[in-house]
Design a protein around this motif. Structure first.
Motif, PDB file in Angstrom:
ATOM      1  N   LEU A 108      60.833  94.515  48.280  1.00  0.00           N
ATOM      2  CA  LEU A 108      61.948  95.066  47.510  1.00  0.00           C
ATOM      3  C   LEU A 108      61.507  95.472  46.110  1.00  0.00           C
ATOM      4  N   ARG A 109      60.187  95.446  45.869  1.00  0.00           N
ATOM      5  CA  ARG A 109      59.719  95.720  44.511  1.00  0.00           C
ATOM      6  C   ARG A 109      60.133  97.101  44.023  1.00  0.00           C
TER       7      ARG A 109
ATOM      8  N   ILE B 200      52.924  97.033  29.971  1.00  0.00           N
ATOM      9  CA  ILE B 200      52.731  96.125  31.110  1.00  0.00           C
ATOM     10  C   ILE B 200      53.168  96.806  32.409  1.00  0.00           C
ATOM     11  N   LEU B 201      54.274  97.537  32.353  1.00  0.00           N
ATOM     12  CA  LEU B 201      54.733  98.273  33.542  1.00  0.00           C
ATOM     13  C   LEU B 201      53.700  99.312  33.962  1.00  0.00           C
ATOM     14  N   GLY B 202      53.034  99.904  32.985  1.00  0.00           N
ATOM     15  CA  GLY B 202      51.964 100.844  33.296  1.00  0.00           C
ATOM     16  C   GLY B 202      50.814 100.167  34.018  1.00  0.00           C
ATOM     17  N   PHE B 203      50.458  98.960  33.585  1.00  0.00           N
ATOM     18  CA  PHE B 203      49.410  98.192  34.262  1.00  0.00           C
ATOM     19  C   PHE B 203      49.813  97.897  35.715  1.00  0.00           C
ATOM     20  N   LEU B 204      51.083  97.564  35.911  1.00  0.00           N
ATOM     21  CA  LEU B 204      51.565  97.246  37.263  1.00  0.00           C
ATOM     22  C   LEU B 204      51.522  98.464  38.171  1.00  0.00           C
TER      23      LEU B 204
ATOM     24  N   ARG C 250      49.171  83.809  38.762  1.00  0.00           N
ATOM     25  CA  ARG C 250      48.849  84.939  39.625  1.00  0.00           C
ATOM     26  C   ARG C 250      47.874  85.908  38.957  1.00  0.00           C
ATOM     27  N   LYS C 251      48.038  86.125  37.664  1.00  0.00           N
ATOM     28  CA  LYS C 251      47.098  86.993  36.936  1.00  0.00           C
ATOM     29  C   LYS C 251      45.689  86.408  36.989  1.00  0.00           C
TER      30      LYS C 251
ATOM     31  N   LEU D 273      52.929  89.949  41.775  1.00  0.00           N
ATOM     32  CA  LEU D 273      53.014  90.377  40.379  1.00  0.00           C
ATOM     33  C   LEU D 273      53.821  91.663  40.239  1.00  0.00           C
ATOM     34  N   ILE D 274      53.572  92.626  41.108  1.00  0.00           N
ATOM     35  CA  ILE D 274      54.260  93.910  41.015  1.00  0.00           C
ATOM     36  C   ILE D 274      55.765  93.714  41.129  1.00  0.00           C
TER      37      ILE D 274
END
Length: 248
Positions: free
Chosen positions: A56-57, A94-98, A171-172, A201-202
């Motif tokens: 559901l991510r 951070i969203l960009g990293f994901l 998790r990281k 993580l995503i």
């Protein structure tokens, strides 16, 4: 078409690696027809129907798209040195990293023993380090912002955020260890572990950011009325320090 069915179709395509940009028009059309409440109910229905939580991510992306204007209004209501402005802009990084992690994980899952791409493993380590470098962001929330909210009686959300920070940290670190201990002889296990941690993580970090951006931060701005108190929070933030990607 039934809203739930349309949403399921979009989520399936997102989970198969299709970018939000490629189905932006369809998503926009759906968002105009479905309210945030209906979206939450749709999420619950999909879980009840057997969809895995991590799949559901894509909903987090849709949630954020729906409320982008609201978030921009919050940023516009404070100056660029305000603690919340800084935290929101860090969330963008951070969203960009994901997003990069999602794309990289798709590449890793396509590797086999005849086509191992060492560059993918190297990039996994770099992305893990970027995510870990957000630690000061979490510390500023935990040690500067949250205590003031808790003093005002807002304790439930901050308790949940603290708990989520702990699991996200683990998790990281797992991703970094996987990149450092890569063993081509155990490729299937490597791919499985990367997939498990990356998807966790995503989904969960996007969801975490959504809750902070659209629930916790607006509540903080409304509850902490004193400019002097915000300056105290800012001073504490400065003392803790910022991230390598922070706009300072």
């Amino acid at each position: 078409m039934d809203k739930i069915k349309a949403l399921t179709g979009i989520l399936t395509r997102l989970n198969n690696g299709e970018s939000i940009e490629s189905i932006k028009d369809e998503t926009k059309d759906l968002l105009e027809k479905i309210s945030p409440t209906e979206l939450s109910l749709a999420e619950q229905k999909l879980v009840e129907d057997g969809m895995k939580t991590e799949d559901l991510r894509g909903l987090c992306v849709i949630h954020m798209e729906m409320l982008k204007d609201t978030l921009e209004k919050l940023k516009a209501s404070v100056d660029k040195q305000h603690p919340l402005y800084m935290m929101i802009t860090e969330h963008d990084s951070i969203l960009g990293f994901l997003q990069q992690l999602e794309q990289l994980n798709n590449k890793i899952q396509c590797m086999d023993k005849d086509s191992i791409v060492e560059e993918n493993v190297k990039n996994l380590g770099e992305l893990a380090k970027n995510l870990i470098s957000a630690e000061n962001h979490h510390l500023r929330e935990e040690d500067a912002l949250f205590p003031e909210l808790e003093r005002l009686g807002i304790t439930g959300p901050t308790r949940i955020m603290r708990m989520e920070h702990q699991e996200l940290r683990a998790r990281k670190k797992n991703l970094l260890q996987l990149s450092e201990q890569f063993d081509s002889a155990n490729l299937d296990e490597f791919k499985k572990q990367v997939d498990d941690n990356a998807k966790y993580l995503i989904f969960n970090l996007r969801d975490h950011i959504f809750k902070e951006n659209h629930i916790l931060y607006p509540s903080a701005l409304e509850s902490v009325e004193s400019s002097e108190k915000w300056q105290e929070i800012k001073d504490k933030c400065d003392e803790i320090g910022y991230c390598p990607f922070s706009e300072v």
